[in-house]
Design an enzyme around this catalytic site. Structure first.
Site, PDB file in Angstrom:
ATOM      1  CD  GLU A  50      -1.750  -2.369   1.621  1.00  0.00           C
ATOM      2  OE1 GLU A  50      -0.555  -2.623   1.885  1.00  0.00           O
ATOM      3  OE2 GLU A  50      -2.666  -3.192   1.780  1.00  0.00           O
ATOM      4  CG  PHE A 112     -10.272  -9.175  10.872  1.00  0.00           C
ATOM      5  CD1 PHE A 112      -9.049  -9.657  11.319  1.00  0.00           C
ATOM      6  CD2 PHE A 112     -10.527  -9.166   9.509  1.00  0.00           C
ATOM      7  CE1 PHE A 112      -8.102 -10.118  10.420  1.00  0.00           C
ATOM      8  CE2 PHE A 112      -9.580  -9.632   8.602  1.00  0.00           C
ATOM      9  CZ  PHE A 112      -8.362 -10.106   9.050  1.00  0.00           C
ATOM     10  CD  GLN A 113      -7.764  -6.914   7.200  1.00  0.00           C
ATOM     11  OE1 GLN A 113      -8.665  -6.619   6.419  1.00  0.00           O
ATOM     12  NE2 GLN A 113      -6.615  -7.463   6.804  1.00  0.00           N
ATOM     13  CE  LYS A 162     -18.229  -5.769   3.777  1.00  0.00           C
ATOM     14  NZ  LYS A 162     -17.411  -6.400   2.763  1.00  0.00           N
ATOM     15  CG  MET A 480      23.076  11.218   3.561  1.00  0.00           C
ATOM     16  SD  MET A 480      24.316  12.290   2.790  1.00  0.00           S
ATOM     17  CE  MET A 480      23.376  13.006   1.449  1.00  0.00           C
TER      18      MET A 480
END
Lengths: 566, 160
Positions: A50, A112-113, A162, A480
């Protein structure tokens, strides 16, 4: 009045906002939206992580100037996007992020999630929303696009439960957005414009200091006009590169920690600093009390909070850069006291002095034997692309060498994570840019460390036909940080040697890409030529001088005149 | 310097945490904070007391204004204004001090709002200086509990 599902309404709304492409990754909470996506011509680019989706949307936005769109699922999908959202926020990039959320009845239940992504992203978005009522769905998304793309742009996140997406709604008609609490100001105050122009008339050693705001407001033409009209040298921040042609004789290149000697000296000696869409970042100013100590400061910025935040400003102009520069140009054109020729003559000694610094300490490096110097690689990429490629970078030495040695003549051709400094930005951003401009040459200048942070997006590039070219400046170090350890930590290389690095040529093959390697200076040009000639995705692995550093360098906390030179 | 800011913001979930998050994220300090609905139920008014140099206050004001949910920010301490705070104090009141506590409360125009055999709960309203004075006087007698609302403030109307 047409009835439709929330998902269909979102898609219809995105079409109205002229969205033709989005980047995302599906999951349970957004499955309705993904189902509706099948029935539209909006292209959805499936990424492999993502973070890549939001970086790609960000790269698309930087390259086009349009709003980039990413679609993520709830919970880990959303949190994986956070680094990329913060990246877009730090550089003021217009991105709309749609995230799935658990159904309203489950919010707060540790479902959940489930994660409070609105809470998590509050400090790294321009604004964010949780849509609690199906009738707010479309107006909220419209507002999100409006906020993301106006004023000082930035990412806006819309969290979509949802059940809201699955509900049936009446699609509301499009209305002009007017918000009581958000009315960005574009037009400059005429009195301030006049003050600024009069200060320029008086100045003997003016310098234009240009930031990303010039690119965001598409003000490069107006800026070039002003610089040439008054005949003043121009220096750019990392974000401002391309805002003024890098090959113009008045260009001093980048200023700040790894800026050119001439740019930092010019600012230090200047009597008038005209900051345009820049924000006096610590990497630019170095020690604050030694920054432009003799200069009066004019600051054009659309965001009032940028003004006098770090450095006291004498003449602030809160406005869109383009509008402000247009007004200033018009003022000079009308003014009886201004004559372009006389101004050029007056400033010529100053321009000559600056040119002398450029000649004395140009950006350079010492070639030893046939080892590959990273700067040479960037120079050759510049030459072989005619300075016309869209360059993305990762973060670290690769980014600074790209900024120093590629001569950006056009805006929106350098896509780099300036503010947040996100390693792993370059590849997904390059994909976003390539999807926007399939005919452009898009090159990610990378390090062997940072390319591995989002290397999985090679599959995305391959799947969606985005044959970008990746130039890895491979020193087998996190270069760096190693350079800082070399200079300031007695060469104690703690955790910077990359003891195991994949064989990038074989890795390219594993993804169906072309892998090329150069081990000597002579091999550099043929490798770049071959990469540019193929239609495929390419990784170029340049095995470079392991301990090459980025110079000049202003040590953190020092004055910008205290540069370590090559 | 102490500054009292009056902030009008949309009465929406999360709006308050945008304000407090801004303060914690940018290292600004909040001395007190008080927030409630205005006449328009869609709008809340937040009174915030903070301290800092002028440049910091300027940043705070601008950053607050930049929040999308914020309608208006006024530094009302720049002009004439009235401020009030309310405090509930549960003070020890045993047989030998009960009368004295009542006298003190009376001097400060306070009210007793709860009584027990060993304590009074009293309500006092006033500017910060008065609240401080009453606390200082009651402290030796024995303050068991104290709850303060934080300051609310209003600019004075122009006199002409």
């Amino acid at each position: 009045m047409t009835k439709m599902t929330g998902a269909q309404a979102i898609i219809k709304c995105l079409k109205e906002e002229n969205v033709s492409i989005m980047f995302g990754f599906p999951g349970g909470a957004v499955i309705d939206l993904y189902d509706a996506l099948l029935d539209t011509d909006i292209k959805h680019v499936l990424v492999r992580h993502e973070q890549g989706a939001v970086h790609a949307a960000d790269g698309y936005a930087r390259a086009t100037g349009e709003v980039g769109v990413a679609l993520l699922t709830s919970g880990p999908g959303a949190t994986n996007g956070v680094t990329a959202i913060a990246t877009a926020y730090a550089d003021s990039i217009p991105v709309v992020i749609l995230t799935g959320q658990v159904p309203r009845a489950l919010i707060g239940n540790d479902a959940f999630q489930e994660v409070d992504i609105v809470g998590i992203t509050r400090p790294c978005t321009k604004h964010n929303y949780l849509v609690n009522d199906p009738k707010d769905l479309v107006p909220t998304i419209r507002e999100a696009f409006y906020i993301a793309s106006t004023g000082r742009p930035g990412p806006v996140l819309v969290d979509l439960p949802k059940d809201v997406v699955a509900s049936t709604i009446t699609y509301p008609e499009k209305k002009k957005i007017k918000m009581q609490t958000y009315q960005p100001n574009y037009a400059p105050h005429p009195g301030q414009v006049e003050k600024a122009c009069k200060a320029i008339l008086k100045a003997k050693r003016p310098v234009l200091y240009v930031g990303g705001g010039v690119i965001l407001s598409n003000a490069n033409k107006e800026l070039t006009e002003l610089a040439e009209k008054i005949h003043a040298p121009v220096t750019m921040t990392l974000m401002g590169l391309g805002g003024f042609p890098g090959t113009n004789p008045l260009s001093l290149g980048m200023l700040g920690m790894h800026g050119s000697y001439a740019a930092n000296m010019a600012v230090a000696k200047s009597d008038l600093l005209v900051a345009v869409g820049a924000r006096f970042d610590d990497r630019v100013t170095g020690r604050l009390d030694a920054f432009a100590p003799h200069a009066d400061i004019i600051h054009i910025d659309i965001d009032p909070t940028s003004i006098s935040k770090n450095v006291k400003v004498d003449i602030p102009i809160v406005a869109d850069c383009k509008a402000a520069l247009e007004s200033m140009n018009a003022w000079f054109d009308k003014s009886a006291d201004f004559d372009s020729k006389a101004s050029a003559e007056k400033h010529q000694p100053w321009v000559d002095e600056v040119a002398e610094w450029q000649k004395k300490h140009p950006l350079t490096y010492h070639q030893k034997g046939d080892i590959i110097k990273p700067q040479y690689v960037v120079e050759m990429i510049n030459e072989l692309t005619g300075g016309d490629a869209i360059i993305t970078t990762e973060v670290g030495q690769n980014q600074m060498w790209a900024a120093q040695f590629y001569k950006f003549n056009k805006p929106r051709h350098l896509l780099t994570s300036g503010g947040l400094g996100t390693m792993g930005y370059g590849l997904p951003a390059a994909i976003g840019a390539k999807m926007a401009f399939p005919d452009a040459t898009v090159i990610d200048i990378a390090g062997d460390g940072s390319i591995q942070m989002n290397i999985q997006e090679l599959a995305t590039a391959k799947q969606w036909g985005a044959p970008v070219k990746i130039a890895i400046l491979n020193n087998n170090y996190l270069g760096m940080v190693r350079q800082w350890q070399e200079l300031f930590y007695n060469r104690r290389y703690s955790a910077t040697p990359m003891e195991i690095t994949p064989d990038f040529v074989e890795l390219a093959k594993a993804y169906g890409a072309v892998g090329l390697r150069a081990r000597t200076r002579d091999e550099v040009v043929p490798v770049i030529k071959e990469a540019l000639a193929t239609d495929n995705l390419v990784i170029m692995d340049f095995v470079i001088d392991r301990e090459e550093g980025v110079f000049p360098m202003v040590p953190a906390g020092k004055a910008t005149t205290e540069m370590l030179l090559v | 310097m102490k500054h009292t800011l009056s902030v009008l913001l949309l009465n929406k979930p999360g709006a308050l945490s945008r304000v407090t998050g801004l303060f914690s994220g940018r290292g600004f300090n909040i001395e007190s904070l008080s927030v409630a609905e205005t006449l328009d139920p869609k709008v809340s008014c937040l009174t915030l007391v903070t301290r800092g140099q002028e440049t910091i206050i300027e940043q705070i004001t601008k950053q607050l204004h930049k929040l999308i949910d914020v309608i208006k920010v006024t530094d009302i301490s720049e002009g004439e204004f009235v401020e009030r705070e309310m405090v509930l104090i549960r003070v020890k009141a045993e047989s030998h001090t009960r009368a004295e506590v009542l006298r003190i409360i009376d001097i400060f125009r306070g009210k007793v709002v709860d009584v027990s055999p060993t304590s009074y709960a009293v309500e006092i309203t006033g500017p910060e200086s008065k609240i401080k004075a009453v606390i200082d006087i009651l402290r030796p007698i024995g303050i068991k509990e104290i709850i303060r609302t934080g300051t609310i403030a209003m600019a004075r109307a122009p006199k002409k």
